[in-house]
Design a protein around this motif. Structure first.
Motif, PDB file in Angstrom:
ATOM      1  N   GLN A  36       0.843  -1.205   0.000  1.00 56.79           N
ATOM      2  CA  GLN A  36       0.000   0.000   0.000  1.00 56.79           C
ATOM      3  C   GLN A  36       0.874   1.250   0.000  1.00 56.79           C
ATOM      4  O   GLN A  36       0.600   2.212  -0.714  1.00 56.79           O
ATOM      5  CB  GLN A  36      -0.940   0.005   1.208  1.00 56.79           C
ATOM      6  CG  GLN A  36      -2.103  -0.937   1.058  1.00 56.79           C
ATOM      7  CD  GLN A  36      -2.945  -1.033   2.316  1.00 56.79           C
ATOM      8  OE1 GLN A  36      -2.457  -0.889   3.431  1.00 56.79           O
ATOM      9  NE2 GLN A  36      -4.221  -1.316   2.132  1.00 56.79           N
TER      10      GLN A  36
ATOM     11  N   ALA B 286       2.427   1.618  -3.425  1.00 57.93           N
ATOM     12  CA  ALA B 286       1.448   2.144  -4.377  1.00 57.93           C
ATOM     13  C   ALA B 286       1.213   3.639  -4.161  1.00 57.93           C
ATOM     14  O   ALA B 286       0.987   4.382  -5.116  1.00 57.93           O
ATOM     15  CB  ALA B 286       0.137   1.374  -4.267  1.00 57.93           C
TER      16      ALA B 286
ATOM     17  N   HIS C 277       0.488  -2.332  -8.163  1.00 57.00           N
ATOM     18  CA  HIS C 277      -0.942  -2.535  -7.907  1.00 57.00           C
ATOM     19  C   HIS C 277      -1.330  -4.009  -8.080  1.00 57.00           C
ATOM     20  O   HIS C 277      -2.176  -4.518  -7.343  1.00 57.00           O
ATOM     21  CB  HIS C 277      -1.773  -1.618  -8.805  1.00 57.00           C
ATOM     22  CG  HIS C 277      -1.629  -0.182  -8.431  1.00 57.00           C
ATOM     23  ND1 HIS C 277      -2.329   0.392  -7.391  1.00 57.00           N
ATOM     24  CD2 HIS C 277      -0.827   0.786  -8.928  1.00 57.00           C
ATOM     25  CE1 HIS C 277      -1.971   1.659  -7.274  1.00 57.00           C
ATOM     26  NE2 HIS C 277      -1.064   1.917  -8.194  1.00 57.00           N
ATOM     27  N   TYR C 278      -0.699  -4.667  -9.033  1.00 57.88           N
ATOM     28  CA  TYR C 278      -0.927  -6.108  -9.197  1.00 57.88           C
ATOM     29  C   TYR C 278      -0.487  -6.865  -7.946  1.00 57.88           C
ATOM     30  O   TYR C 278      -1.226  -7.697  -7.412  1.00 57.88           O
ATOM     31  CB  TYR C 278      -0.171  -6.628 -10.436  1.00 57.88           C
ATOM     32  CG  TYR C 278       0.105  -8.092 -10.384  1.00 57.88           C
ATOM     33  CD1 TYR C 278      -0.932  -9.023 -10.471  1.00 57.88           C
ATOM     34  CD2 TYR C 278       1.396  -8.569 -10.209  1.00 57.88           C
ATOM     35  CE1 TYR C 278      -0.673 -10.382 -10.386  1.00 57.88           C
ATOM     36  CE2 TYR C 278       1.656  -9.908 -10.135  1.00 57.88           C
ATOM     37  CZ  TYR C 278       0.619 -10.817 -10.226  1.00 57.88           C
ATOM     38  OH  TYR C 278       0.877 -12.161 -10.135  1.00 57.88           O
TER      39      TYR C 278
ATOM     40  N   LEU D 289      -0.073  -5.683  -4.950  1.00 58.85           N
ATOM     41  CA  LEU D 289      -0.971  -5.301  -3.862  1.00 58.85           C
ATOM     42  C   LEU D 289      -2.263  -6.100  -3.955  1.00 58.85           C
ATOM     43  O   LEU D 289      -2.754  -6.620  -2.950  1.00 58.85           O
ATOM     44  CB  LEU D 289      -1.250  -3.797  -3.908  1.00 58.85           C
ATOM     45  CG  LEU D 289      -2.273  -3.264  -2.904  1.00 58.85           C
ATOM     46  CD1 LEU D 289      -1.870  -3.589  -1.468  1.00 58.85           C
ATOM     47  CD2 LEU D 289      -2.453  -1.761  -3.105  1.00 58.85           C
ATOM     48  N   GLY D 290      -2.814  -6.216  -5.150  1.00 58.45           N
ATOM     49  CA  GLY D 290      -4.035  -7.003  -5.328  1.00 58.45           C
ATOM     50  C   GLY D 290      -3.848  -8.452  -4.928  1.00 58.45           C
ATOM     51  O   GLY D 290      -4.711  -9.050  -4.280  1.00 58.45           O
TER      52      GLY D 290
ATOM     53  N   GLN E  12      -3.767  -8.519  -1.167  1.00 56.37           N
ATOM     54  CA  GLN E  12      -5.112  -8.288  -0.625  1.00 56.37           C
ATOM     55  C   GLN E  12      -5.980  -9.533  -0.779  1.00 56.37           C
ATOM     56  O   GLN E  12      -6.757  -9.866   0.115  1.00 56.37           O
ATOM     57  CB  GLN E  12      -5.753  -7.090  -1.318  1.00 56.37           C
ATOM     58  CG  GLN E  12      -5.096  -5.784  -0.943  1.00 56.37           C
ATOM     59  CD  GLN E  12      -5.463  -4.638  -1.851  1.00 56.37           C
ATOM     60  OE1 GLN E  12      -5.625  -4.816  -3.068  1.00 56.37           O
ATOM     61  NE2 GLN E  12      -5.576  -3.441  -1.283  1.00 56.37           N
TER      62      GLN E  12
ATOM     63  N   ALA F 235     -11.028  -5.242  -2.280  1.00 58.98           N
ATOM     64  CA  ALA F 235      -9.827  -4.424  -2.460  1.00 58.98           C
ATOM     65  C   ALA F 235      -8.918  -5.043  -3.516  1.00 58.98           C
ATOM     66  O   ALA F 235      -8.327  -4.328  -4.331  1.00 58.98           O
ATOM     67  CB  ALA F 235      -9.084  -4.254  -1.138  1.00 58.98           C
TER      68      ALA F 235
ATOM     69  N   SER G  13      -7.594  -3.221  -6.948  1.00 53.86           N
ATOM     70  CA  SER G  13      -6.168  -3.060  -7.255  1.00 53.86           C
ATOM     71  C   SER G  13      -5.808  -3.718  -8.582  1.00 53.86           C
ATOM     72  O   SER G  13      -5.053  -3.157  -9.383  1.00 53.86           O
ATOM     73  CB  SER G  13      -5.309  -3.652  -6.132  1.00 53.86           C
ATOM     74  OG  SER G  13      -5.461  -2.902  -4.956  1.00 53.86           O
TER      75      SER G  13
ATOM     76  N   LYS H  79      -7.191  -1.664 -11.427  1.00 44.95           N
ATOM     77  CA  LYS H  79      -6.391  -0.448 -11.585  1.00 44.95           C
ATOM     78  C   LYS H  79      -5.109  -0.755 -12.354  1.00 44.95           C
ATOM     79  O   LYS H  79      -4.729  -0.009 -13.259  1.00 44.95           O
ATOM     80  CB  LYS H  79      -6.067   0.149 -10.211  1.00 44.95           C
ATOM     81  CG  LYS H  79      -5.381   1.480 -10.266  1.00 44.95           C
ATOM     82  CD  LYS H  79      -5.302   2.095  -8.883  1.00 44.95           C
ATOM     83  CE  LYS H  79      -4.800   3.517  -8.981  1.00 44.95           C
ATOM     84  NZ  LYS H  79      -4.871   4.217  -7.714  1.00 44.95           N
TER      85      LYS H  79
END
Length: 80
Positions: A24, A27, A37-38, A40-41, A44, A52, A56, A59
């Motif tokens: 996070q 990002a 973002h990948y 992070l996804g 998550q 979430a 991510s 995005k």
């Protein structure tokens, strides 16, 4: 980016909540980097936060539909 790499190491080590927090921050510092973002996804999703994760992953794909991990991002998104 060092934070991104640290987040990936934490995720691979099973330290999911730490990975989410680190990614996070990554990002926030590099908001236009789809790989962050990948990752992070993915973190998550492992933490159980499907909404979430979907945000991510979407995005990341919206930023660049052909970034290096785009096929993995699509596969994760389709699994939700």
């Amino acid at each position: 980016m060092v934070l991104d790499t640290n987040g990936l190491v934490e995720l691979n080590a099973g330290r999911v909540s730490e990975a989410v927090a680190t990614l996070q921050e990554a990002a926030r510092l590099a908001p236009l980097e789809p790989t962050i973002h990948y990752r992070l996804g993915a973190a998550q999703l492992k933490s159980g936060n499907r909404a979430a994760a979907a945000a991510s992953l979407r995005k990341a794909l919206e930023m660049n539909p052909s970034f290096p991990e785009a096929s993995e991002a699509r596969a994760l998104l389709e699994s939700l």
